[in-house]
Design a protein around this motif. Structure first.
Motif, PDB file in Angstrom:
ATOM      1  N   VAL A 114       5.427   0.193  -3.179  1.00  0.00           N
ATOM      2  CA  VAL A 114       4.189  -0.549  -2.899  1.00  0.00           C
ATOM      3  C   VAL A 114       3.108   0.406  -2.416  1.00  0.00           C
ATOM      4  CG1 VAL A 114       3.144  -2.207  -1.295  1.00  0.00           C
ATOM      5  CG2 VAL A 114       5.283  -2.773  -2.472  1.00  0.00           C
ATOM      6  N   GLU A 115       3.463   1.308  -1.529  1.00  0.00           N
ATOM      7  CA  GLU A 115       2.482   2.298  -1.044  1.00  0.00           C
ATOM      8  C   GLU A 115       1.934   3.141  -2.192  1.00  0.00           C
ATOM      9  OE1 GLU A 115       3.475   3.434   3.532  1.00  0.00           O
ATOM     10  OE2 GLU A 115       4.699   4.424   2.024  1.00  0.00           O
ATOM     11  N   ALA A 116       2.774   3.368  -3.218  1.00  0.00           N
ATOM     12  CA  ALA A 116       2.358   4.181  -4.365  1.00  0.00           C
ATOM     13  C   ALA A 116       1.627   3.362  -5.425  1.00  0.00           C
ATOM     14  CB  ALA A 116       3.577   4.862  -4.975  1.00  0.00           C
ATOM     15  N   GLY A 117       1.463   2.065  -5.189  1.00  0.00           N
ATOM     16  CA  GLY A 117       0.723   1.230  -6.139  1.00  0.00           C
ATOM     17  C   GLY A 117       1.469   0.941  -7.431  1.00  0.00           C
ATOM     18  N   GLN A 118       2.803   0.868  -7.353  1.00  0.00           N
ATOM     19  CA  GLN A 118       3.608   0.648  -8.551  1.00  0.00           C
ATOM     20  C   GLN A 118       3.600  -0.827  -8.998  1.00  0.00           C
ATOM     21  OE1 GLN A 118       4.907   3.252 -10.093  1.00  0.00           O
ATOM     22  NE2 GLN A 118       6.415   4.339  -8.876  1.00  0.00           N
ATOM     23  N   ASN A 119       3.940  -1.059 -10.257  1.00  0.00           N
ATOM     24  CA  ASN A 119       4.304  -2.389 -10.739  1.00  0.00           C
ATOM     25  C   ASN A 119       5.793  -2.562 -10.470  1.00  0.00           C
ATOM     26  OD1 ASN A 119       1.728  -2.948 -11.806  1.00  0.00           O
ATOM     27  ND2 ASN A 119       2.216  -1.824 -13.675  1.00  0.00           N
ATOM     28  N   ILE A 120       6.150  -3.625  -9.739  1.00  0.00           N
ATOM     29  CA  ILE A 120       7.527  -3.784  -9.265  1.00  0.00           C
ATOM     30  C   ILE A 120       8.102  -5.107  -9.742  1.00  0.00           C
ATOM     31  CG2 ILE A 120       9.009  -3.893  -7.219  1.00  0.00           C
ATOM     32  CD1 ILE A 120       6.565  -2.458  -5.761  1.00  0.00           C
ATOM     33  N   ALA A 121       9.208  -5.044 -10.477  1.00  0.00           N
ATOM     34  CA  ALA A 121       9.965  -6.246 -10.844  1.00  0.00           C
ATOM     35  C   ALA A 121      10.945  -6.498  -9.707  1.00  0.00           C
ATOM     36  CB  ALA A 121      10.697  -6.043 -12.166  1.00  0.00           C
ATOM     37  N   ILE A 135       4.463  -6.264   3.369  1.00  0.00           N
ATOM     38  CA  ILE A 135       4.486  -5.911   1.956  1.00  0.00           C
ATOM     39  C   ILE A 135       3.282  -6.478   1.206  1.00  0.00           C
ATOM     40  CG2 ILE A 135       5.697  -6.305  -0.241  1.00  0.00           C
ATOM     41  CD1 ILE A 135       7.133  -4.224   1.306  1.00  0.00           C
ATOM     42  N   MET A 136       2.967  -7.758   1.406  1.00  0.00           N
ATOM     43  CA  MET A 136       1.912  -8.388   0.619  1.00  0.00           C
ATOM     44  C   MET A 136       0.530  -7.786   0.899  1.00  0.00           C
ATOM     45  SD  MET A 136       3.782 -10.124  -1.283  1.00  0.00           S
ATOM     46  CE  MET A 136       2.536 -10.931  -2.299  1.00  0.00           C
ATOM     47  N   PRO A 137       0.137  -7.572   2.167  1.00  0.00           N
ATOM     48  CA  PRO A 137      -1.144  -6.898   2.405  1.00  0.00           C
ATOM     49  C   PRO A 137      -1.162  -5.470   1.877  1.00  0.00           C
ATOM     50  CG  PRO A 137      -0.400  -8.014   4.396  1.00  0.00           C
ATOM     51  CD  PRO A 137       0.741  -8.047   3.427  1.00  0.00           C
ATOM     52  N   ALA A 138      -0.023  -4.761   1.980  1.00  0.00           N
ATOM     53  CA  ALA A 138       0.043  -3.386   1.475  1.00  0.00           C
ATOM     54  C   ALA A 138      -0.078  -3.361  -0.047  1.00  0.00           C
ATOM     55  CB  ALA A 138       1.356  -2.730   1.908  1.00  0.00           C
ATOM     56  N   ALA A 139       0.510  -4.350  -0.718  1.00  0.00           N
ATOM     57  CA  ALA A 139       0.403  -4.415  -2.176  1.00  0.00           C
ATOM     58  C   ALA A 139      -1.042  -4.619  -2.602  1.00  0.00           C
ATOM     59  CB  ALA A 139       1.278  -5.555  -2.711  1.00  0.00           C
ATOM     60  N   GLU A 140      -1.743  -5.492  -1.907  1.00  0.00           N
ATOM     61  CA  GLU A 140      -3.157  -5.726  -2.231  1.00  0.00           C
ATOM     62  C   GLU A 140      -3.991  -4.478  -1.966  1.00  0.00           C
ATOM     63  OE1 GLU A 140      -6.749  -8.900  -1.214  1.00  0.00           O
ATOM     64  OE2 GLU A 140      -4.785  -9.125  -0.264  1.00  0.00           O
ATOM     65  N   LYS A 141      -3.725  -3.829  -0.868  1.00  0.00           N
ATOM     66  CA  LYS A 141      -4.476  -2.623  -0.500  1.00  0.00           C
ATOM     67  C   LYS A 141      -4.266  -1.496  -1.505  1.00  0.00           C
ATOM     68  CE  LYS A 141      -4.641   0.982   3.063  1.00  0.00           C
ATOM     69  NZ  LYS A 141      -4.046   1.458   4.352  1.00  0.00           N
ATOM     70  N   ASN A 142      -3.020  -1.324  -1.970  1.00  0.00           N
ATOM     71  CA  ASN A 142      -2.680  -0.177  -2.819  1.00  0.00           C
ATOM     72  C   ASN A 142      -2.676  -0.491  -4.312  1.00  0.00           C
ATOM     73  OD1 ASN A 142      -2.001   1.895  -0.708  1.00  0.00           O
ATOM     74  ND2 ASN A 142      -0.523   0.322  -0.117  1.00  0.00           N
ATOM     75  N   ALA A 144      -0.620  -2.515  -5.902  1.00  0.00           N
ATOM     76  CA  ALA A 144       0.730  -2.743  -6.433  1.00  0.00           C
ATOM     77  C   ALA A 144       0.836  -4.181  -6.937  1.00  0.00           C
ATOM     78  CB  ALA A 144       1.782  -2.485  -5.354  1.00  0.00           C
ATOM     79  N   THR A 145       1.658  -4.381  -7.967  1.00  0.00           N
ATOM     80  CA  THR A 145       1.887  -5.709  -8.531  1.00  0.00           C
ATOM     81  C   THR A 145       3.351  -6.076  -8.375  1.00  0.00           C
ATOM     82  OG1 THR A 145       0.131  -5.424 -10.178  1.00  0.00           O
ATOM     83  CG2 THR A 145       1.770  -7.128 -10.617  1.00  0.00           C
ATOM     84  N   LEU A 146       3.618  -7.266  -7.822  1.00  0.00           N
ATOM     85  CA  LEU A 146       4.985  -7.757  -7.677  1.00  0.00           C
ATOM     86  C   LEU A 146       5.245  -8.821  -8.731  1.00  0.00           C
ATOM     87  CD1 LEU A 146       5.288  -8.128  -3.790  1.00  0.00           C
ATOM     88  CD2 LEU A 146       6.002  -6.215  -5.207  1.00  0.00           C
ATOM     89  N   LEU A 147       6.214  -8.571  -9.604  1.00  0.00           N
ATOM     90  CA  LEU A 147       6.620  -9.525 -10.630  1.00  0.00           C
ATOM     91  C   LEU A 147       8.004 -10.041 -10.253  1.00  0.00           C
ATOM     92  CD1 LEU A 147       5.611  -7.396 -13.758  1.00  0.00           C
ATOM     93  CD2 LEU A 147       4.314  -9.278 -12.746  1.00  0.00           C
ATOM     94  N   PRO A 148       8.119 -11.279  -9.770  1.00  0.00           N
ATOM     95  CA  PRO A 148       9.422 -11.776  -9.314  1.00  0.00           C
ATOM     96  C   PRO A 148      10.391 -11.994 -10.471  1.00  0.00           C
ATOM     97  CG  PRO A 148       7.798 -13.536  -9.291  1.00  0.00           C
ATOM     98  CD  PRO A 148       7.052 -12.284  -9.636  1.00  0.00           C
ATOM     99  N   ILE A 149      11.636 -11.552 -10.294  1.00  0.00           N
ATOM    100  CA  ILE A 149      12.635 -11.776 -11.336  1.00  0.00           C
ATOM    101  C   ILE A 149      13.839 -12.577 -10.847  1.00  0.00           C
ATOM    102  CG2 ILE A 149      11.977  -9.916 -12.872  1.00  0.00           C
ATOM    103  CD1 ILE A 149      14.160  -8.184 -11.704  1.00  0.00           C
ATOM    104  N   ASP A 150      13.802 -13.101  -9.615  1.00  0.00           N
ATOM    105  CA  ASP A 150      14.693 -14.215  -9.299  1.00  0.00           C
ATOM    106  C   ASP A 150      14.317 -15.336 -10.244  1.00  0.00           C
ATOM    107  OD1 ASP A 150      16.464 -13.425  -7.364  1.00  0.00           O
ATOM    108  OD2 ASP A 150      15.224 -14.027  -5.681  1.00  0.00           O
ATOM    109  N   ILE A 270      14.088 -11.565 -16.291  1.00  0.00           N
ATOM    110  CA  ILE A 270      13.931 -10.106 -16.362  1.00  0.00           C
ATOM    111  C   ILE A 270      13.101  -9.718 -17.582  1.00  0.00           C
ATOM    112  CG2 ILE A 270      15.147  -7.915 -16.671  1.00  0.00           C
ATOM    113  CD1 ILE A 270      17.499  -9.188 -15.107  1.00  0.00           C
ATOM    114  N   SER A 271      13.356 -10.367 -18.711  1.00  0.00           N
ATOM    115  CA  SER A 271      12.601 -10.032 -19.924  1.00  0.00           C
ATOM    116  C   SER A 271      11.129 -10.364 -19.762  1.00  0.00           C
ATOM    117  CB  SER A 271      13.180 -10.779 -21.141  1.00  0.00           C
ATOM    118  OG  SER A 271      12.952 -12.178 -21.047  1.00  0.00           O
ATOM    119  N   TYR A 272      10.828 -11.399 -18.972  1.00  0.00           N
ATOM    120  CA  TYR A 272       9.429 -11.766 -18.733  1.00  0.00           C
ATOM    121  C   TYR A 272       8.716 -10.631 -17.996  1.00  0.00           C
ATOM    122  CZ  TYR A 272       5.418 -14.792 -17.727  1.00  0.00           C
ATOM    123  OH  TYR A 272       4.161 -15.333 -17.663  1.00  0.00           O
ATOM    124  N   ALA A 273       9.405 -10.031 -17.022  1.00  0.00           N
ATOM    125  CA  ALA A 273       8.812  -8.915 -16.281  1.00  0.00           C
ATOM    126  C   ALA A 273       8.736  -7.649 -17.136  1.00  0.00           C
ATOM    127  CB  ALA A 273       9.624  -8.644 -15.015  1.00  0.00           C
TER     128      ALA A 273
END
Length: 379
Positions: A114-121, A135-142, A144-150, A270-273
């Motif tokens: 997240v700090e590195a601004g990655q796209n994360i599944a 995590i969520m404020p840090a993702a917005e700041k950096n 980063a995109t969170l793609l949930p795969i649950d 997972i395939s969606y992400a």
């Protein structure tokens, strides 16, 4: 999808990691692997590295560095070991990092990603349960995109893709009810480890399977959903849906509902992400509508599943309470799987931990989250 997507898969030898790699096998023209990681299963990690030829592999348990290095000698694959190496690789830029390490052990690499601004599944719900407030404020700041795969969170994510957040009235996650849905409370006092590991619909790792049997999994998912979808406790709920055909529902202010329906296979979310923002085609089992003509729903019995009630009580409360809930549950599940406590003792241990509270540590930083988690486990 232009060119090959570069991926890192953390937790490559687990259930979600295996499902991810099975999809990559089907699309060698679309994906290239930068990194694979495992905790201690160096045999499987070596086999995967030989097959997929990533740039590097990381074994979290440093005791297995030498045998892993020997297995991969001469292949040009960088072999790393230890937690610090895992965190460093998490910062190395890829198109998508699949975060599938089970439990709070997955928090550190997700935090660095997240700090590195990655796209994360994201398959690791404990990360947001314990540290969603960071995590969520840090993702917005950096960026980063969170793609949930649950499966449930991915279902909601799909339902909300083109919707206005202000129009959402309710978000409901579904639960199969696990192996003990039809058991009485008295019968559940004496269930065995083998019974608890027999999930009726999903194939998962042991920790998540036990969480599903106690319904703690659904409670943790509600807490995760609150962070992912910026919803208060009053707008989130879960219901039992034994067919596991509908994975999530969203209700809107005009009275309409959207639901995502699909087969009970982790490769769907997972395939969606992996394909995001497009959809990835793969040769999965077709949905059989002749077997899905009846869709049953029922409320979750909080007395029968006290772990769910405990998690729901924590929903919307302090970050510290969520950390205590998660840490105590991880320890209790490990004790149950080791045969040290009974199934019903899991909720008792979690309830006592929540009642005892913390020693004054406030989870205002990543380091404080880790310190509080460590304190609860040592207790």
């Amino acid at each position: 999808m232009m060119g090959k997507k570069r991926l890192s898969v953390f937790g490559a030898t687990g259930s979600v990691g295996s499902s991810t790699l099975s999809l990559i096998r089907e699309h060698p023209d679309k994906f290239a692997l930068h990194a694979l990681s495992a905790n201690s299963d160096y045999h499987s990690l070596a086999q995967l590295a030989q097959e997929f030829q990533p740039s590097c592999v990381v074994i979290a348990d440093e005791a297995f560095y030498t045998p892993l290095s020997e297995r991969l000698s001469g292949l040009g694959i960088t072999v790393l070991a230890g937690q610090k190496a895992l965190e460093e690789v998490a910062t190395q830029k890829v198109d998508l990092l699949v975060a599938a390490i089970v439990g709070l052990a997955g928090l550190a690499p997700v935090w660095r990603a997240v700090e590195a601004g990655q796209n994360i599944a994201l398959a690791n719900k404990e990360t947001l349960v314990a540290a969603g407030h960071l995590i969520m404020p840090a993702a917005e700041k950096n960026g980063a995109t969170l793609l949930p795969i649950d499966s449930e969170h991915n279902a909601i994510f799909q339902c909300l893709r083109y919707e206005n957040q202000a129009d959402i009235k309710k978000i409901i996650l579904t639960a199969s009810g696990g192996p003990f849905r039809e058991m009485s409370i008295a019968e559940m006092q004496n269930v065995t480890i083998e019974q608890a590991l027999l999930h009726p619909n999903w194939s998962m790792g042991p920790k998540v399977t036990i969480d599903s049997a106690t319904m703690m999994n659904k409670g943790l998912e509600l807490i995760e959903a609150a962070w992912l979808f910026d919803r208060g406790a009053e707008k989130l709920d879960a219901i039992i849906h034994p067919q596991s055909s509908i994975h999530g529902l969203v209700g809107f202010k005009d009275g309409s509902w959207l639901a995502q329906l699909g087969i009970a296979d982790m490769r769907v979310p997972i395939s969606y992400a992996l394909g995001w923002p497009d959809r990835l085609g793969w040769q999965g089992q077709d949905f059989d509508f002749s077997q899905a003509l009846q869709l049953d729903f029922a409320p979750i019995d909080g007395q029968k599943f006290p772990c769910f009630s405990l998690a729901k009580q924590v929903l919307g409360q302090s970050a510290e309470q969520a950390i205590i809930l998660n840490a105590a549950n991880e320890m209790a599940v490990a004790q149950f799987l080791a045969g040290e406590i009974g199934f019903a003792d899991i909720s008792t241990i979690v309830e006592r931990a929540l009642a005892a509270g913390d020693s004054g540590i406030k989870a205002h930083s990543y380091e404080a989250v880790i310190a509080l988690d460590r304190e609860i486990r040592q207790r």
